[in-house]
Design an enzyme around this catalytic site. Structure first.
Site, mmCIF file in Angstrom:
data_model
loop_
_atom_site.group_PDB
_atom_site.id
_atom_site.type_symbol
_atom_site.label_atom_id
_atom_site.label_comp_id
_atom_site.label_asym_id
_atom_site.label_seq_id
_atom_site.Cartn_x
_atom_site.Cartn_y
_atom_site.Cartn_z
ATOM 1 N N PHE A 124 30.811 25.982 -27.049
ATOM 2 C CA PHE A 124 29.703 25.172 -26.550
ATOM 3 C C PHE A 124 29.768 23.769 -27.157
ATOM 4 O O PHE A 124 29.881 23.612 -28.363
ATOM 5 C CB PHE A 124 28.369 25.843 -26.899
ATOM 6 C CG PHE A 124 27.181 25.023 -26.476
ATOM 7 C CD1 PHE A 124 26.957 24.758 -25.126
ATOM 8 C CD2 PHE A 124 26.307 24.492 -27.409
ATOM 9 C CE1 PHE A 124 25.880 23.989 -24.726
ATOM 10 C CE2 PHE A 124 25.223 23.716 -27.017
ATOM 11 C CZ PHE A 124 25.007 23.461 -25.664
ATOM 12 N N GLN A 125 29.721 22.776 -26.298
ATOM 13 C CA GLN A 125 29.783 21.367 -26.692
ATOM 14 C C GLN A 125 31.036 21.006 -27.476
ATOM 15 O O GLN A 125 31.008 20.137 -28.351
ATOM 16 C CB GLN A 125 28.518 20.967 -27.462
ATOM 17 C CG GLN A 125 27.284 21.061 -26.578
ATOM 18 C CD GLN A 125 26.090 20.324 -27.114
ATOM 19 O OE1 GLN A 125 25.886 20.247 -28.318
ATOM 20 N NE2 GLN A 125 25.283 19.771 -26.214
ATOM 21 N N LYS A 183 31.475 21.146 -37.979
ATOM 22 C CA LYS A 183 30.196 21.422 -38.629
ATOM 23 C C LYS A 183 30.380 22.145 -39.966
ATOM 24 O O LYS A 183 29.722 21.804 -40.953
ATOM 25 C CB LYS A 183 29.331 22.270 -37.700
ATOM 26 C CG LYS A 183 27.923 22.476 -38.220
ATOM 27 C CD LYS A 183 27.067 23.195 -37.181
ATOM 28 C CE LYS A 183 25.602 23.210 -37.629
ATOM 29 N NZ LYS A 183 24.767 23.853 -36.601
ATOM 30 N N MET A 214 29.449 -10.826 -9.424
ATOM 31 C CA MET A 214 30.874 -11.133 -9.547
ATOM 32 C C MET A 214 31.675 -10.407 -8.469
ATOM 33 O O MET A 214 32.625 -10.973 -7.904
ATOM 34 C CB MET A 214 31.371 -10.756 -10.943
ATOM 35 C CG MET A 214 32.807 -11.172 -11.212
ATOM 36 S SD MET A 214 33.054 -12.930 -10.934
ATOM 37 C CE MET A 214 32.929 -13.538 -12.607
ATOM 38 N N GLU A 217 24.334 7.395 -26.605
ATOM 39 C CA GLU A 217 25.379 7.153 -27.609
ATOM 40 C C GLU A 217 26.252 5.949 -27.265
ATOM 41 O O GLU A 217 26.791 5.293 -28.162
ATOM 42 C CB GLU A 217 26.264 8.394 -27.788
ATOM 43 C CG GLU A 217 25.566 9.566 -28.465
ATOM 44 C CD GLU A 217 24.839 10.475 -27.478
ATOM 45 O OE1 GLU A 217 24.699 10.089 -26.288
ATOM 46 O OE2 GLU A 217 24.413 11.566 -27.884
HETATM 47 C C1 LIG Z 1 30.956 -0.450 -16.385
HETATM 48 C C2 LIG Z 1 31.430 -1.386 -15.337
HETATM 49 N N1 LIG Z 1 31.386 -0.999 -14.035
HETATM 50 C C3 LIG Z 1 31.813 -1.860 -13.076
HETATM 51 C C4 LIG Z 1 32.286 -3.094 -13.395
HETATM 52 C C5 LIG Z 1 32.785 -4.034 -12.303
HETATM 53 N N2 LIG Z 1 31.937 -5.244 -12.272
HETATM 54 C C6 LIG Z 1 32.310 -6.379 -12.885
HETATM 55 S S1 LIG Z 1 31.155 -7.574 -12.743
HETATM 56 C C7 LIG Z 1 30.164 -6.592 -11.815
HETATM 57 C C8 LIG Z 1 28.845 -7.084 -11.318
HETATM 58 C C9 LIG Z 1 27.891 -7.354 -12.401
HETATM 59 O O1 LIG Z 1 26.630 -7.572 -11.838
HETATM 60 P P1 LIG Z 1 25.483 -8.243 -12.679
HETATM 61 O O2 LIG Z 1 25.325 -7.576 -13.970
HETATM 62 O O3 LIG Z 1 24.251 -8.315 -11.822
HETATM 63 O O4 LIG Z 1 26.041 -9.676 -12.994
HETATM 64 P P2 LIG Z 1 26.268 -10.934 -12.010
HETATM 65 O O5 LIG Z 1 27.727 -10.933 -11.679
HETATM 66 O O6 LIG Z 1 25.415 -10.741 -10.821
HETATM 67 O O7 LIG Z 1 25.886 -12.097 -12.843
HETATM 68 C C10 LIG Z 1 30.749 -5.346 -11.618
HETATM 69 C C11 LIG Z 1 30.161 -4.261 -10.818
HETATM 70 C C12 LIG Z 1 32.334 -3.424 -14.759
HETATM 71 N N3 LIG Z 1 32.826 -4.585 -15.191
HETATM 72 N N4 LIG Z 1 31.867 -2.565 -15.702
#
Ligand SMILES: Cc1ncc(C[n+]2csc(CCOP(=O)(O)OP(=O)(O)O)c2C)c(N)n1
Ligand SMILES: [Mg+2]
Lengths: 161, 563
Positions: B117-118, B167, B474, B55
């Site tokens: 439930f749910q 529902k 990042m 979802e």
């Molecule tokens: C749902 C979520 N969890 C954690 C983060 C923290 N976060 C920001 S950038 C990143 C790394 C992203 O890795 P990737 O998709 O491989 O991209 P890259 O930076 O390597 O290009 C993380 C863990 C986030 N922004 N969103």
């Protein structure tokens, strides 16, 4: 600095929690909140006392206005309004102190609304200062329980919010 | 206000008819016990329903659809876990002011509050992340609520609206009469700017020598790109955009100086810092933009054009607020303005542009991630670019050349990894004639890669280009720069073979490991007309530069060290 806001809202379920959750998540502090239905059964009126500087007040007001169920928000200035709060104060009382408590109540134009062998309940209406003053005087007898409604306010004269 | 005849239908059918009246053509959703009556009616309807595999993806797809088309996106789920799975998507849309309507099933009214439930209190849960929400207590109110929901979602500052449908309410017969107008006494957005304020703004502009336009996502959502460019040209002011404002002015426009803020261009940050007048349009002075707020643009007066009164003077005190719709306000402002005395200023900004260009270490043998973006930019000029979140997102912002509005779609406010692929799917459904590319990271792509099943089943040819650096890049960059290179749990190399993953779902999988392989792979994926994943093995420790450390002034940079 304290501000009194009159907030007209749609009288629908969930409105109170929308308002309360907004205050909580934006980190605004509520001193008191009173809510009840108005002359129009579709509209409820909240009186919210907040503290903060002008910037905070501005933010509170605009954020409240963003809630779809909020109809309008007015900052009510104390010198321009009738403001009241009601408190019920249950004080420890015996034969020796009863008379003195009644006397204090009279001075504040408060009423004794319940008497029991070991306590009395005082009902007092007024502004915050008055309620604080009577509370302070009654404390010497021992306050067993106290409840306050929170402030409500109406602008004086013909003006409406 | 209603017109036309009434007809007797159950709540579910009424809902579908109301959606049709609102011009909805597509829903993204996933069924379950408490939304079965709705799905039962959907079975006979002409509405297109895209069955997602999670979802969260339905919410992001509705969001991507909305951002690409400008129309309101719709997603559907069942109660409880279905509804809570929507939450991240709703929050993402909320932070970026995207109009979506989420429909959720709920347990029958008699069971609400019993921990049935749910059962989940989804209106309670989404209160802080929706513009408004409804728990439908009375089936007869469905037409009004749907009308209100679409009105609220798409007007003023747009945002998500949720409708929770018990529902039993879906089963009750009602007299259906769709209102053609609604009146909400408590909701009347201001669109037309105050003429007095607009005149004052024009005077400020006339007196300014170093003006700059700072454009945000509001320019795109109000379709004000043409007006933005016209204003910039009329007064000869450089334009910088936020991440959300990218594509509101063509990247190649001579007055455009790129994105500002944490990963903004040096010249944009220098320009805003030295400006004497900021004209902010549909932007909100976010901390990623202003850096240390006390040292932000110290000598500038600020004109702030925004449709949301709560944004005015929220983060920074402004001198001339103009409440209204960006397009309408800019239209009238353009009538009053005259060119400022900005030649010297423009010259200076252009000098910075030459002196501090966006750049990276080029390489013959390793694929540099920025190079991949440049290749995509050349191969797919008019594509809609969607991104995940991370370094690749910033490179997509910095190195792709955008030419039209609504062609850069990204999770700015919430920064949701896993957003890009489902949002790209929604964008492609809304704009089937456009090439839609999701620029992904190897980490982010794995957050919603199950949607490969959806795009294959529904034949939605989205191309995912995974910049595979083997890291949660990042975060790794922050660890490198601020935590002594202690790469705590950010190494993900070898987690999956993306080519085989694509193939397992029946999508096209391609890999590029050398610079020379990048372009052909992208071309092949686009040409194939199939859902695709291009796994590009890129330099693993490249960083996004320039970078302003969190909390620093935005002209204090960490820079690329030349090898
Ligand atoms: C749902 C979520 N969890 C954690 C983060 C923290 N976060 C920001 S950038 C990143 C790394 C992203 O890795 P990737 O998709 O491989 O991209 P890259 O930076 O390597 O290009 C993380 C863990 C986030 N922004 N969103
Ligand atoms: Mg990565």
């Amino acid at each position: 600095m304290k501000h009194t806001l009159a907030v007209l809202v749609e009288n629908k379920s969930g409105v109170l929690s929308r308002v309360a959750s907004l205050f909580a998540r934006r980190g605004y502090n509520i001193d008191s909140l009173a809510v009840g239905v108005t002359e129009d059964p579709d509209i409820s009126r909240m009186t919210i006392v907040v503290h903060g500087d002008g910037h905070v007040l501005e933010q509170v007001t605009t954020q409240l206005n963003k809630l779809i169920d909020v109809i309008n928000v007015t900052d009510i200035r104390a010198d321009d309004a009738v403001e009241r709060e009601l408190a019920l104060i249950k004080v420890a009382a015996d034969v020796e102190t009863r008379a003195e408590i009644i006397q204090i109540a009279n001075i504040f134009r408060a009423r004794i609304v319940d008497v029991a062998p070991k306590s009395m309940t005082v009902e007092v209406t007024g502004d915050e200062g008055k309620i604080q003053a009577i509370e302070k005087l009654l404390r010497q007898f021992g306050i067993e329980e106290m409840v306050r409604t929170g402030k409500i306010a109406l602008v004086r004269g013909a003006k409406k919010v | 206000m209603t017109t036309g005849s009434t007809e007797k239908v159950n709540g579910a059918k009424a809902l579908i008819k109301c959606l049709e009246k609102e011009g909805v053509d597509t829903l993204f959703g996933y069924p379950g016990g408490q939304i079965i009556p709705f799905y039962n009616e959907l079975y006979d309807s002409d509405l297109r329903h895209i069955l997602v595999r999670h979802e969260q993806a339905a919410a992001h797809a509705a969001d991507g659809y909305a951002r690409a088309t400008g129309k309101t996106g719709v997603c559907v789920s069942t109660s409880g876990p279905g509804a809570t799975n929507l939450v991240t998507g709703i929050a993402t849309a909320y932070m970026d002011s995207v109009p979506i309507v989420a429909l959720t099933g709920q347990v029958p009214r008699a069971l609400i509050g019993n921990d049935a439930f749910q059962e989940a209190d989804i209106t309670g849960i989404t209160m802080p992340i929706t513009k408004h929400n409804y728990l439908v207590q009375d089936a007869q109110a469905i037409p009004r609520i749907v009308k209100e929901a679409f009105h609220i979602a798409s007007t003023g500052r747009p945002g998500p609206v949720l409708i929770d449908l018990p529902k039993d309410v879906q089963n009750i017969e009602i007299d259906l009469q769709y209102p053609d107008r609604i009146e909400l006494r408590s909701y009347k957005p201001t669109y037309k700017g105050n003429p007095q304020q607009i005149k004052r703004a024009a005077e400020e502009i006339a007196n300014s020598c170093r003006p700059i336009i700072y454009a945000g996502g509001g320019v795109i959502s109000s379709n004000a790109s043409a007006e933005l460019v016209e204003l910039a040209e009329a007064i000869m002011a450089p334009v910088t955009t936020t991440l959300m404002g990218i594509s509101s002015i063509p990247t190649g426009h001579p007055l455009y100086i790129g994105m500002l803020g944490m990963h903004g261009s040096k010249y944009a940050n220098y320009a805003i810092q030295e400006s004497d007048l900021i004209i902010a349009v549909g932007a909100r002075f976010d901390d990623r933009v202003t850096g240390k707020i006390e040292s932000f643009a110290p000598n500038a007066r600020i004109i702030h054009i925004d449709v949301d009164p709560a944004e005015i003077s929220k983060n920074i005190m402004v001198d001339i607020p103009i409440l209204g719709d960006a397009k309408q306000v800019l239209r009238s402002l353009i009538k009053y303005v005259q060119c400022c005395k900005s030649e010297e200023w423009i010259e200076k900004v252009n000098q910075w542009k030459k002196e501090f260009p966006l750049t990276y270490c080029h390489s013959q043998d390793t694929v540099m991630p920025q190079f991949v973006i440049e290749q995509i930019s050349e191969v797919c000029k008019d594509a809609i670019i969607v991104t995940e979140v991370g370094q690749h997102q910033m490179w997509a912002a910095q190195f792709f050349k955008y030419s039209k509005p609504r062609t850069f779609i990204t999770s700015g406010g919430l920064g949701t990894m896993g957003y890009g692929f489902p949002a790209a799917m929604g964008a492609k459904v809304g704009m089937p004639d456009k090439t839609v590319i999701n620029i992904a990271g190897d980490g982010s792509f794995q957050m919603n890669s199950q949607e490969l099943a959806t795009v294959v089943q529904n034949d939605i040819p989205v191309v995912n280009v995974v910049l595979n650096n083997g890291y949660l890049g990042m975060v790794r960059q922050w660890q490198e720069l601020f935590y002594d290179r202690r790469y705590s749990y950010t190494f993900i190399k070898g987690s999956v073979d993306f080519v085989k993953l694509a193939e397992a779902y029946g999508a096209l999988g391609l890999r590029a490991e050398k610079p020379s392989e990048v372009r052909p792979a992208i071309e092949e994926a686009v040409r194939s007309g199939r859902p695709a994943v291009v796994d590009v093995i890129v330099e693993c420790e490249a960083n996004v530069y320039p970078m302003v450390p969190a909390g620093a002034a935005i002209n204090e940079f960490i820079e690329l060290e030349e090898h």
